[in-house]
Design a protein around this motif. Sequence first.
Motif, PDB file in Angstrom:
ATOM      1  N   ARG A  17     -16.345-105.424  94.629  1.00  0.00           N
ATOM      2  CA  ARG A  17     -16.340-106.871  94.852  1.00  0.00           C
ATOM      3  C   ARG A  17     -17.746-107.361  95.190  1.00  0.00           C
ATOM      4  NH1 ARG A  17     -12.903-106.926  98.824  1.00  0.00           N
ATOM      5  NH2 ARG A  17     -11.113-106.668  97.459  1.00  0.00           N
ATOM      6  N   SER A  18     -18.461-106.591  96.007  1.00  0.00           N
ATOM      7  CA  SER A  18     -19.829-106.943  96.383  1.00  0.00           C
ATOM      8  C   SER A  18     -20.740-106.950  95.153  1.00  0.00           C
ATOM      9  CB  SER A  18     -20.330-105.952  97.425  1.00  0.00           C
ATOM     10  OG  SER A  18     -21.690-106.166  97.688  1.00  0.00           O
ATOM     11  N   ARG A  19     -20.583-105.942  94.308  1.00  0.00           N
ATOM     12  CA  ARG A  19     -21.391-105.837  93.076  1.00  0.00           C
ATOM     13  C   ARG A  19     -21.149-107.037  92.166  1.00  0.00           C
ATOM     14  NH1 ARG A  19     -23.718-102.023  89.489  1.00  0.00           N
ATOM     15  NH2 ARG A  19     -22.951-102.271  87.353  1.00  0.00           N
ATOM     16  N   ILE A  20     -19.898-107.443  92.026  1.00  0.00           N
ATOM     17  CA  ILE A  20     -19.552-108.582  91.177  1.00  0.00           C
ATOM     18  C   ILE A  20     -20.155-109.861  91.751  1.00  0.00           C
ATOM     19  CG2 ILE A  20     -17.632-110.023  90.384  1.00  0.00           C
ATOM     20  CD1 ILE A  20     -15.991-107.393  90.185  1.00  0.00           C
ATOM     21  N   ARG A  46     -24.178-114.240  91.807  1.00  0.00           N
ATOM     22  CA  ARG A  46     -25.285-114.887  92.513  1.00  0.00           C
ATOM     23  C   ARG A  46     -26.536-114.947  91.641  1.00  0.00           C
ATOM     24  NH1 ARG A  46     -26.493-111.413  96.301  1.00  0.00           N
ATOM     25  NH2 ARG A  46     -28.526-110.949  95.448  1.00  0.00           N
ATOM     26  N   LYS A  47     -26.775-113.892  90.839  1.00  0.00           N
ATOM     27  CA  LYS A  47     -27.942-113.887  89.952  1.00  0.00           C
ATOM     28  C   LYS A  47     -27.845-114.997  88.923  1.00  0.00           C
ATOM     29  CE  LYS A  47     -29.096-109.014  90.461  1.00  0.00           C
ATOM     30  NZ  LYS A  47     -29.049-107.680  89.861  1.00  0.00           N
ATOM     31  N   ASP A  57     -32.678-119.381  79.562  1.00  0.00           N
ATOM     32  CA  ASP A  57     -32.628-118.044  78.968  1.00  0.00           C
ATOM     33  C   ASP A  57     -32.210-116.996  80.003  1.00  0.00           C
ATOM     34  OD1 ASP A  57     -33.400-119.036  76.522  1.00  0.00           O
ATOM     35  OD2 ASP A  57     -35.543-118.720  76.897  1.00  0.00           O
ATOM     36  N   ALA A  58     -32.795-117.080  81.196  1.00  0.00           N
ATOM     37  CA  ALA A  58     -32.454-116.129  82.248  1.00  0.00           C
ATOM     38  C   ALA A  58     -31.002-116.314  82.689  1.00  0.00           C
ATOM     39  CB  ALA A  58     -33.378-116.313  83.449  1.00  0.00           C
ATOM     40  N   ALA A  59     -30.558-117.569  82.750  1.00  0.00           N
ATOM     41  CA  ALA A  59     -29.179-117.847  83.151  1.00  0.00           C
ATOM     42  C   ALA A  59     -28.203-117.298  82.121  1.00  0.00           C
ATOM     43  CB  ALA A  59     -28.977-119.350  83.336  1.00  0.00           C
ATOM     44  N   ALA A  60     -28.518-117.471  80.841  1.00  0.00           N
ATOM     45  CA  ALA A  60     -27.648-116.968  79.777  1.00  0.00           C
ATOM     46  C   ALA A  60     -27.589-115.446  79.803  1.00  0.00           C
ATOM     47  CB  ALA A  60     -28.136-117.462  78.416  1.00  0.00           C
ATOM     48  N   ALA A  61     -28.731-114.815  80.040  1.00  0.00           N
ATOM     49  CA  ALA A  61     -28.776-113.349  80.106  1.00  0.00           C
ATOM     50  C   ALA A  61     -27.990-112.837  81.306  1.00  0.00           C
ATOM     51  CB  ALA A  61     -30.222-112.873  80.180  1.00  0.00           C
ATOM     52  N   ALA A  62     -28.137-113.524  82.440  1.00  0.00           N
ATOM     53  CA  ALA A  62     -27.414-113.123  83.645  1.00  0.00           C
ATOM     54  C   ALA A  62     -25.913-113.312  83.471  1.00  0.00           C
ATOM     55  CB  ALA A  62     -27.908-113.934  84.849  1.00  0.00           C
ATOM     56  N   LEU A  63     -25.528-114.383  82.775  1.00  0.00           N
ATOM     57  CA  LEU A  63     -24.104-114.631  82.515  1.00  0.00           C
ATOM     58  C   LEU A  63     -23.536-113.558  81.607  1.00  0.00           C
ATOM     59  CD1 LEU A  63     -21.644-116.510  82.826  1.00  0.00           C
ATOM     60  CD2 LEU A  63     -22.432-117.712  80.786  1.00  0.00           C
ATOM     61  N   LYS A  64     -24.323-113.173  80.607  1.00  0.00           N
ATOM     62  CA  LYS A  64     -23.876-112.132  79.676  1.00  0.00           C
ATOM     63  C   LYS A  64     -23.687-110.795  80.395  1.00  0.00           C
ATOM     64  CE  LYS A  64     -24.781-110.461  75.056  1.00  0.00           C
ATOM     65  NZ  LYS A  64     -25.046-111.007  73.754  1.00  0.00           N
ATOM     66  N   ALA A  65     -24.515-110.536  81.409  1.00  0.00           N
ATOM     67  CA  ALA A  65     -24.388-109.308  82.188  1.00  0.00           C
ATOM     68  C   ALA A  65     -23.216-109.389  83.163  1.00  0.00           C
ATOM     69  CB  ALA A  65     -25.684-109.042  82.949  1.00  0.00           C
ATOM     70  N   ALA A  66     -22.945-110.590  83.678  1.00  0.00           N
ATOM     71  CA  ALA A  66     -21.888-110.761  84.680  1.00  0.00           C
ATOM     72  C   ALA A  66     -20.495-110.724  84.074  1.00  0.00           C
ATOM     73  CB  ALA A  66     -22.086-112.083  85.420  1.00  0.00           C
TER      74      ALA A  66
END
Length: 87
Positions: free
Chosen positions: A25-28, A33-34, A45-54
């Motif tokens: 849960r903490s990892r998610i 948060r990122k 671009d950073a937001a899209a990449a972070a969303l793709k990772a999340a």
Amino acid sequence: MANSVQSKKRARQNEKRNDINTARRSRIRTFIRKVEEAIASGDKDAAAAALKAAQPELMRGVTKGVFHKNTASRKLSRLAARVKALA
């Protein structure tokens, strides 16, 4: 207090699962948060990449029983809408 062998084993298993689920849960939450930090900075671009990772991380939390499916879908949907609005 657990008395029988079975209840002692159950207590051990519950403690172990609780640690694993807490870490997951903490990892998610860190992944989410990122994405939110990237949105706040205005970097699409950073937001899209972070969303793709999340996204897979959140869905893995669903399959492992940490989050309900609708909760994860709602969080992803709202994050995706915020990322899309950065354009």
